[in-house]
Design an enzyme around this catalytic site. Structure first.
Site, mmCIF file in Angstrom:
data_model
loop_
_atom_site.group_PDB
_atom_site.id
_atom_site.type_symbol
_atom_site.label_atom_id
_atom_site.label_comp_id
_atom_site.label_asym_id
_atom_site.label_seq_id
_atom_site.Cartn_x
_atom_site.Cartn_y
_atom_site.Cartn_z
ATOM 1 N N ASN A 197 -14.328 7.350 -1.481
ATOM 2 C CA ASN A 197 -13.215 6.437 -1.257
ATOM 3 C C ASN A 197 -12.339 7.041 -0.181
ATOM 4 O OD1 ASN A 197 -14.141 4.915 -3.372
ATOM 5 N ND2 ASN A 197 -12.509 5.488 -4.780
ATOM 6 N N GLY A 198 -11.809 6.209 0.709
ATOM 7 C CA GLY A 198 -10.922 6.707 1.746
ATOM 8 C C GLY A 198 -11.515 6.538 3.125
ATOM 9 N N HIS B 152 17.527 -21.718 12.145
ATOM 10 C CA HIS B 152 17.171 -20.830 13.248
ATOM 11 C C HIS B 152 15.668 -20.835 13.529
ATOM 12 C CE1 HIS B 152 21.253 -19.202 13.482
ATOM 13 N NE2 HIS B 152 21.245 -19.270 12.169
ATOM 14 N N CYS C 236 -11.938 0.481 -3.474
ATOM 15 C CA CYS C 236 -13.208 1.074 -3.888
ATOM 16 C C CYS C 236 -13.070 1.681 -5.289
ATOM 17 C CB CYS C 236 -13.698 2.134 -2.920
ATOM 18 S SG CYS C 236 -13.806 1.590 -1.219
ATOM 19 N N TRP D 259 -15.457 -1.156 -0.676
ATOM 20 C CA TRP D 259 -14.657 -2.136 0.067
ATOM 21 C C TRP D 259 -14.799 -1.744 1.522
ATOM 22 C CZ3 TRP D 259 -9.582 -2.757 2.481
ATOM 23 C CH2 TRP D 259 -9.107 -4.068 2.434
ATOM 24 N N LYS E 119 2.843 -14.197 -4.336
ATOM 25 C CA LYS E 119 1.923 -14.521 -5.427
ATOM 26 C C LYS E 119 1.021 -15.686 -5.044
ATOM 27 C CE LYS E 119 2.175 -11.509 -8.015
ATOM 28 N NZ LYS E 119 2.479 -10.861 -6.804
ATOM 29 N N GLU F 108 -1.558 -14.758 -2.028
ATOM 30 C CA GLU F 108 -2.584 -13.753 -2.263
ATOM 31 C C GLU F 108 -3.672 -14.221 -3.217
ATOM 32 O OE1 GLU F 108 -0.977 -10.084 -3.790
ATOM 33 O OE2 GLU F 108 0.200 -11.091 -5.333
ATOM 34 N N GLU G 84 8.710 -12.820 -3.522
ATOM 35 C CA GLU G 84 7.637 -12.540 -4.477
ATOM 36 C C GLU G 84 6.882 -13.805 -4.856
ATOM 37 O OE1 GLU G 84 5.105 -10.434 -7.120
ATOM 38 O OE2 GLU G 84 6.203 -9.962 -5.277
ATOM 39 N N ARG H 123 -10.064 -3.268 -8.282
ATOM 40 C CA ARG H 123 -9.671 -2.513 -7.099
ATOM 41 C C ARG H 123 -10.138 -3.177 -5.805
ATOM 42 N NH1 ARG H 123 -8.103 2.754 -8.348
ATOM 43 N NH2 ARG H 123 -8.764 3.559 -6.335
ATOM 44 N N LYS I 113 -6.419 -3.532 -5.475
ATOM 45 C CA LYS I 113 -5.287 -3.254 -6.364
ATOM 46 C C LYS I 113 -4.483 -2.052 -5.882
ATOM 47 C CE LYS I 113 -2.810 -3.799 -10.096
ATOM 48 N NZ LYS I 113 -1.898 -4.945 -10.205
#
Length: 608
Positions: A101-102, A504, A2, A75, A485, A488, A481, A27, A603
């Site tokens: 926000n939150g 395995h 948000c 969001w 990348k 996402e 990583e 964000r 973000k």
């Protein structure tokens, strides 16, 4: 997650709020809205979708005149994305507007209490409870109402509040979710992050935990939840304002990848003095560093992946045992922290909720905490015992690139410094390591300038359904990583595995045409990884190899090879990750995805 922007002053608020919100799009959000006082009453306009919908609906803010207002990009957490659930939220009489926000954890009992008192709710959100609760406690004194609310709500929040009866003031409140305020000659601002107001002021105040800021056009005052005034010093932001703009690049992510050479140089330069590492901000003597018996690295996402690399490098060079934890697991597993241990928390924003909670838990147990962060004055920077900044500048794209590279550098430097004081490597080797570090910026630039080869390869895998990354040791950390990348920003299912684990279970997933990216930069593990490549290739996989220049025999086991310049084995992550970032980027572009703002992601993850 948000975004909040508010303004009070001499200018038209709506245009400033829309501009500020546009700087916070990274964000993550699914709707946007503004509340503006027009001189008589507070008007609210909301829109589902991208900010441009709100911008067009208000004709760039022209249909919402007024010099005081608050805005928000939401969001969704409580309630689906729609106009009713979007922020700002009103009280019943439309005299109090709130953006938030939150998450308010006890909103259900509070809501039930208000319903019993005769209040009616129109949204599914936890935020509307704040607006109605403010109404319940408001008796003509905004500060009194706000502090009463703060004593009753539980959870994390950053709030922007506007009272129609006090149009010459905006209130900003913070607990657990980042919020800053700033001022220039024309007015005062609130925002979730620096880029939103960097255009207007470089002097900002960080609102502390359970603190209330009262903004007027010409002054800002701060209070505790008990209404006691607090004196604060402004922090000057040195970021280049242009760093928050695309600067001709198609996406922020591409721009930020190309900023990595400078980011690495900026993070290195202040800490290399001749042939020695000097990390003055640690505020620790050589004797204190030498006394460290164990290190716990705690982080989330890509920052966690840098910690995995850090474990290998610190243990190899300094012979100090290192545990790496995902912050959300660390904070709940009652970790064993031994005497002589140090906790390192890593976060780009310095506001990551789980990482911040891990920091607080560690300090509560009496352990020294080092924060590796990018944002000056952020919560982790303020609360950690010591802080090591990464100097990456503003990173706008949700998928981190340059901040990740800077975090790696910080851990390399720390590893070498520990090795020096513990005398686990010779000064000759330290000189060699520093020389390799200094060459990294030019080597990264060389890889970036050869992007066309990777772009052509990426175009072949736009339609892929599953891609696997494998590696051993540090190469496994690189694979983690690289896989993140890709998934996402392209939404392709991607997993990273320690190559030795293939037998395995994982190898059962390999079928004809499956792409397997094998990272092999560690000399002592090179032949082992070659064997794993042969295993997957014999089962129909198409093998992409990332390895050091000179390892040309790898072409017998791989279908496509990307070579990185020769460097010290401990630093190969800084180079091998570049082609994997580019691969993810060009696959995402080829699929037509929103590279900078991938779906469902934010973000700065400031809630659990």
């Amino acid at each position: 997650m948000c975004g909040i922007v508010g303004y009070i002053g001499k200018e038209q608020a709506s245009a400033i709020i829309l501009d500020g919100l546009s700087k916070l799009e990274y964000r993550g959000y699914d709707s946007a809205g503004m509340a503006i006082f027009d001189g008589t009453k507070v008007n609210i306009t909301k829109a589902v979708g991208r900010l441009k919908v709100l911008d067009e609906l208000t004709h760039g803010g022209e249909t919402m005149p007024g010099t005081v207002g608050i805005g928000h990009t939401r969001w969704a957490t409580h309630g689906v994305p729609n106009n009713v659930n979007s922020h700002p939220h009103f009280n019943a009489s439309e005299t109090i507007a709130v953006v938030h926000n939150g998450i308010i954890e006890n909103y259900i009992p509070l809501k039930n209490k208000l319903i019993r008192k005769g209040y009616q709710f129109i949204s599914e959100t936890d935020t509307e409870v704040i607006a109605q609760l403010l109404d319940y406690y408001y008796k003509g004194n905004p500060m009194e109402a706000i502090t009463k609310v703060l004593h009753r709500v539980e959870g994390s929040y950053a709030l922007g509040i506007l009272f129609a009866e006090f149009p010459d003031e905006i209130f900003a409140v913070r607990k657990g979710s980042p919020l800053i305020v700033g001022q220039n000659n024309n007015g005062a601002f609130i925002a979730s992050d620096v880029p939103a107001i960097l255009k207007y002021t470089r002097n900002v105040y960080y609102v502390d935990e359970q603190e209330v800021a009262c903004l007027k056009a010409d002054e800002i005052k701060f209070y505790t939840v008990d209404e006691e005034e607090v004196q604060k010093e402004a922090v000057h932001i040195d970021w280049d304002a242009n760093a928050a703009e695309k600067g001709g690049y198609e996406h922020f992510m591409l721009k930020e990848m190309y900023e990595q050479p400078k980011t690495v140089l900026d993070t290195l330069s202040p800490r290399i003095k001749g042939n020695k590492i000097s990390i003055e901000e640690l505020n620790m003597t050589d004797e204190e560093l030498k006394a460290i018996k164990k290190i716990h690295i705690v982080a989330c996402g890509s920052a966690y992946h840098t910690g995995v690399t850090g474990k290998y490098v610190i243990e190899e060079l300094a012979r100090v045992p290192v545990e790496v934890d995902v912050a959300s697991e660390f904070r709940y597993r009652n970790p064993v922290l031994e005497e002589g241990g140090m906790v390192i928390v890593i976060s780009q924003s310095g506001e990551t909720a789980d990482t911040l909670a891990a920091l607080r838990e560690s300090k509560k147990r009496g352990f020294k905490v080092l924060g590796i962060v990018n944002v000056v004055g952020s919560s982790i920077a303020r609360e950690a015992d010591n802080v090591m900044y990464t100097w990456a500048g503003p990173e706008i794209s949700v998928a981190t690139t340059k901040a990740y590279s800077a975090q790696l550098i910080a851990l390399y430097l720390l590893a070498i410094k520990l090795a020096e004081v513990k005398e686990t490597v010779s000064m000759t080797e330290i000189t060699s390591l520093i020389g390799d570090l200094k060459r990294l910026p030019d080597q990264i630039e060389l890889l970036l300038n050869n992007k066309e080869k990777i772009q052509r390869f990426a175009n072949r895998y736009v339609g892929a359904k599953d891609i696997f990354f494998i590696g051993r040791g540090i190469d496994y950390a690189i694979s983690l990583e690289g896989s993140l990348k890709l998934k996402e920003i392209s939404y392709i299912h991607s997993e990273a595995y320690a190559a030795g684990e293939l037998k395995h279970g994982t190898i059962s997933l390999i079928e004809e045409g499956t792409l397997v990216a094998a990272v092999s930069t560690q000399k002592n593990l090179y032949q082992k990884t070659i064997s794993n490549m042969v295993e997957v290739k014999s089962r129909g996989a198409f093998v992409l190899a990332v390895t050091n220049e000179g390892n040309y025999d790898i072409e017998k086991a791989a279908d496509y090879v990307i070579y990185i310049p020769e460097t010290n084995q401990y630093f190969t992550n800084s180079l091998a990750i570049i082609p994997l970032q580019l691969f993810a980027y060009y696959v995402s572009v080829g699929k037509g995805c929103d590279v900078d703002k991938p779906r469902n992601l934010a973000k700065s993850v400031t809630v659990e």
